[in-house]
Design a protein around this motif. Structure first.
Motif, PDB file in Angstrom:
ATOM      1  N   SER A   1       0.857  -1.082   0.125  1.00 41.48           N
ATOM      2  CA  SER A   1       0.052  -0.169   0.048  1.00 41.48           C
ATOM      3  C   SER A   1       0.740   1.292  -0.028  1.00 41.48           C
ATOM      4  CB  SER A   1      -0.958   0.218   1.274  1.00 41.48           C
ATOM      5  OG  SER A   1      -1.536   1.329   1.441  1.00 41.48           O
ATOM      6  N   THR A   2       1.909   1.182   0.809  1.00 39.61           N
ATOM      7  CA  THR A   2       2.771   2.448   0.914  1.00 39.61           C
ATOM      8  C   THR A   2       3.495   2.392  -0.482  1.00 39.61           C
ATOM      9  OG1 THR A   2       3.263   1.805   3.345  1.00 39.61           O
ATOM     10  CG2 THR A   2       4.906   3.145   2.000  1.00 39.61           C
ATOM     11  N   LEU A   3       3.986   1.434  -1.194  1.00 40.98           N
ATOM     12  CA  LEU A   3       4.424   1.740  -2.463  1.00 40.98           C
ATOM     13  C   LEU A   3       3.721   2.218  -3.432  1.00 40.98           C
ATOM     14  CD1 LEU A   3       6.757  -1.574  -2.869  1.00 40.98           C
ATOM     15  CD2 LEU A   3       7.569   0.920  -2.438  1.00 40.98           C
ATOM     16  N   ALA A   4       2.420   1.649  -3.257  1.00 43.51           N
ATOM     17  CA  ALA A   4       1.131   2.298  -4.471  1.00 43.51           C
ATOM     18  C   ALA A   4       1.074   3.636  -4.225  1.00 43.51           C
ATOM     19  CB  ALA A   4       0.114   1.647  -4.132  1.00 43.51           C
ATOM     20  N   LYS A   5       1.079   4.137  -3.193  1.00 44.14           N
ATOM     21  CA  LYS A   5       0.909   5.907  -2.855  1.00 44.14           C
ATOM     22  C   LYS A   5       2.298   6.405  -3.018  1.00 44.14           C
ATOM     23  CE  LYS A   5      -3.109   5.065   0.252  1.00 44.14           C
ATOM     24  NZ  LYS A   5      -3.234   3.761   0.133  1.00 44.14           N
ATOM     25  N   ALA A   6       3.370   5.860  -3.326  1.00 42.47           N
ATOM     26  CA  ALA A   6       4.623   6.521  -3.337  1.00 42.47           C
ATOM     27  C   ALA A   6       4.535   7.722  -4.236  1.00 42.47           C
ATOM     28  CB  ALA A   6       5.725   5.809  -3.693  1.00 42.47           C
ATOM     29  N   PRO A   7       3.911   7.572  -5.476  1.00 38.05           N
ATOM     30  CA  PRO A   7       4.036   8.789  -6.167  1.00 38.05           C
ATOM     31  C   PRO A   7       3.212  10.019  -5.784  1.00 38.05           C
ATOM     32  CG  PRO A   7       3.582   6.884  -7.695  1.00 38.05           C
ATOM     33  CD  PRO A   7       3.562   6.253  -6.081  1.00 38.05           C
ATOM     34  N   ARG A   8       2.162   9.740  -4.994  1.00 34.38           N
ATOM     35  CA  ARG A   8       1.316  10.743  -4.465  1.00 34.38           C
ATOM     36  C   ARG A   8       2.161  11.448  -3.160  1.00 34.38           C
ATOM     37  NH1 ARG A   8      -4.590  10.500  -1.553  1.00 34.38           N
ATOM     38  NH2 ARG A   8      -4.995  12.515  -1.450  1.00 34.38           N
TER      39      ARG A   8
ATOM     40  N   ALA B   1       5.435  11.646  -3.091  1.00 35.75           N
ATOM     41  CA  ALA B   1       6.302  12.489  -3.784  1.00 35.75           C
ATOM     42  C   ALA B   1       5.870  13.780  -4.248  1.00 35.75           C
ATOM     43  CB  ALA B   1       7.147  11.527  -5.149  1.00 35.75           C
ATOM     44  N   SER B   2       4.611  13.557  -4.643  1.00 35.12           N
ATOM     45  CA  SER B   2       4.048  15.089  -5.269  1.00 35.12           C
ATOM     46  C   SER B   2       3.902  15.893  -4.088  1.00 35.12           C
ATOM     47  CB  SER B   2       2.678  14.463  -5.907  1.00 35.12           C
ATOM     48  OG  SER B   2       2.004  15.898  -6.369  1.00 35.12           O
ATOM     49  N   ILE B   3       3.222  15.305  -3.330  1.00 35.28           N
ATOM     50  CA  ILE B   3       2.842  16.105  -1.874  1.00 35.28           C
ATOM     51  C   ILE B   3       4.105  16.792  -1.322  1.00 35.28           C
ATOM     52  CG2 ILE B   3       2.036  16.361   0.500  1.00 35.28           C
ATOM     53  CD1 ILE B   3       0.099  14.073  -0.273  1.00 35.28           C
ATOM     54  N   GLY B   4       5.180  16.003  -1.168  1.00 33.22           N
ATOM     55  CA  GLY B   4       6.400  16.475  -1.021  1.00 33.22           C
ATOM     56  C   GLY B   4       7.067  17.695  -1.777  1.00 33.22           C
ATOM     57  N   TRP B   5       6.989  17.283  -3.000  1.00 39.35           N
ATOM     58  CA  TRP B   5       7.517  18.257  -3.884  1.00 39.35           C
ATOM     59  C   TRP B   5       6.614  19.610  -3.754  1.00 39.35           C
ATOM     60  CZ3 TRP B   5      11.327  20.255  -6.336  1.00 39.35           C
ATOM     61  CH2 TRP B   5      11.307  21.191  -7.548  1.00 39.35           C
ATOM     62  N   TRP B   6       5.293  19.528  -3.498  1.00 34.50           N
ATOM     63  CA  TRP B   6       4.561  20.797  -3.325  1.00 34.50           C
ATOM     64  C   TRP B   6       4.816  21.342  -2.088  1.00 34.50           C
ATOM     65  CZ3 TRP B   6       0.828  22.159   0.390  1.00 34.50           C
ATOM     66  CH2 TRP B   6       0.030  22.996   0.246  1.00 34.50           C
ATOM     67  N   LEU B   7       5.287  20.812  -0.930  1.00 30.60           N
ATOM     68  CA  LEU B   7       5.547  21.269   0.318  1.00 30.60           C
ATOM     69  C   LEU B   7       6.705  22.140   0.152  1.00 30.60           C
ATOM     70  CD1 LEU B   7       4.646  18.553   2.989  1.00 30.60           C
ATOM     71  CD2 LEU B   7       3.328  20.892   2.474  1.00 30.60           C
ATOM     72  N   LEU B   8       7.765  21.399  -0.640  1.00 28.44           N
ATOM     73  CA  LEU B   8       9.228  22.317  -0.614  1.00 28.44           C
ATOM     74  C   LEU B   8       9.019  23.468  -1.499  1.00 28.44           C
ATOM     75  CD1 LEU B   8      11.478  19.032  -1.719  1.00 28.44           C
ATOM     76  CD2 LEU B   8      11.498  20.528   0.297  1.00 28.44           C
TER      77      LEU B   8
END
Length: 345
Positions: free
Chosen positions: A9-16, A18-25
């Motif tokens: 489940s964690t790997l399946a959500k990894a792209p999301r 990463a997207s949230i992390g990039w948005w936060l940065l």
């Protein structure tokens, strides 16, 4: 650990993630522009007694939308600032210094622009030059008497400038029933009459002259986000408190029609009820009276030390408040004078 999600489940959500992390940065770099756009929109919705009810209702709706947009910044930026501050504390402690002695904002440009206490320096400087009779009026917070004083021009100008920046603040921040400072300029005079707060924290280079680059970079980031947090908080408060004059305008109209007893009673209505009332729908007077009675009773309550679940039972205050009951959080005992501080002044 027992609640840790499956690895699949964690790997399946990894792209999301990463997207949230990039948005936060990227978010700290764009939040100022976002809030500036919201503030610019607010300038078009100032109170106007001549506009029709439906336009006032639309202005209230837009103000609610702006408050929600600003609330996002007021949640995300403090979380980022807290995380950065924690990393900086760990870095300073690891380097062998006390993090409480380090002022992370010392090297940040404009660090004092969003600090209401530091910004009082301008008012204090004018009061220091004023005659004693004027300073006595300032201590009393008598704004009208100060304005009429023959030597008050500099003090009045300094207070006006202060309120231009911090007038939306109040003792209870985003509480629409609290009177903001711009409606009580005398409060600023009383605050400015107090001694300036002592600041014992120093820049990092004064505490750790040979601080490693990692420590310096973490402290610098924490300082930038701390200043941004204050800037965002101030902007959010102003955007949210823009609702107050609009709702009071609605309250005056509803009071003139006999829908509510007085304009101030509008604070006991839900915003949806205010909008419906402006469209001609009636307001339940019994429900309104019940809310007022509930608020008056709640003023006598205190919040319990421990809350379990979504609801809590307020604790009525007893006649004898001399004995304080609580949970010990530090070892030892101390005897001294207790001072109850009800507001900033």
């Amino acid at each position: 650990p027992s609640l840790r999600p499956p690895i699949g489940s964690t790997l399946a959500k990894a792209p999301r993630f990463a997207s949230i992390g990039w948005w936060l940065l990227r978010y700290p770099g764009r939040v100022r522009a976002d809030l500036a756009a919201v503030v610019a929109e607010a300038d078009a919705d100032r109170p106007d007694p001549d506009r029709p009810d439906h336009e006032l209702a639309a202005a209230i709706g837009r103000a609610m939308g702006r408050a929600e947009r600003a609330a996002l910044a007021n949640i995300v930026v403090p979380l980022l600032a807290t995380a950065a501050a924690r990393r900086a504390r760990i870095a300073v402690e690891t380097a062998g210094a006390d993090p409480d002695t380090v002022d992370a904002t010392a090297q940040v440009d404009g660090a004092g622009e969003h600090d209401p206490e530091r910004a009082l320096a301008g008012v204090r400087a004018e009061l220091a030059k004023a005659p004693e009779t004027l300073r006595d009026l300032a201590v009393q917070g008598d704004w009208e008497q100060v304005r009429r004083h023959e030597a008050a021009a500099g003090v009045v100008a300094a207070v006006d400038e202060y309120l231009e920046r911090f007038g939306a603040l109040s003792d209870r921040m985003t509480d629409l029933t609290a009177v903001p400072w711009r409606e009580e300029p005398g409060r600023i005079l009383r605050l400015a009459s107090l001694p300036e707060a002592d600041r014992t924290a120093r820049p990092l280079h004064s505490v750790l002259p040979d601080a490693p680059r990692t420590v310096s970079s973490r402290v610098a980031r924490a300082g930038r986000l701390q200043v941004l947090r204050e800037e965002v908080s101030q902007a959010y408060t102003g955007i949210y408190m823009d609702l107050r004059p609009l709702l009071l305008e609605a309250g005056e109209r509803l009071a003139a029609r006999g829908t509510i007893d007085g304009a101030a009673d509008v604070v006991y209505l839900e915003v949806s009820e205010v909008l419906s009332a402006l469209e001609g729908e009636s307001v339940g007077t019994d429900a309104l009276a019940g809310r007022k009675a509930e608020m008056e009773a709640a003023a006598n309550f205190r919040v319990p030390d421990l809350i379990v679940g979504d609801d809590f039972v307020p604790i009525p205050r007893t006649g004898d408040e001399s004995l304080l009951r609580g949970v010990g959080s530090s070892r030892g005992r101390v005897r001294g004078t207790l001072r109850v501080v009800h507001d900033p002044t």
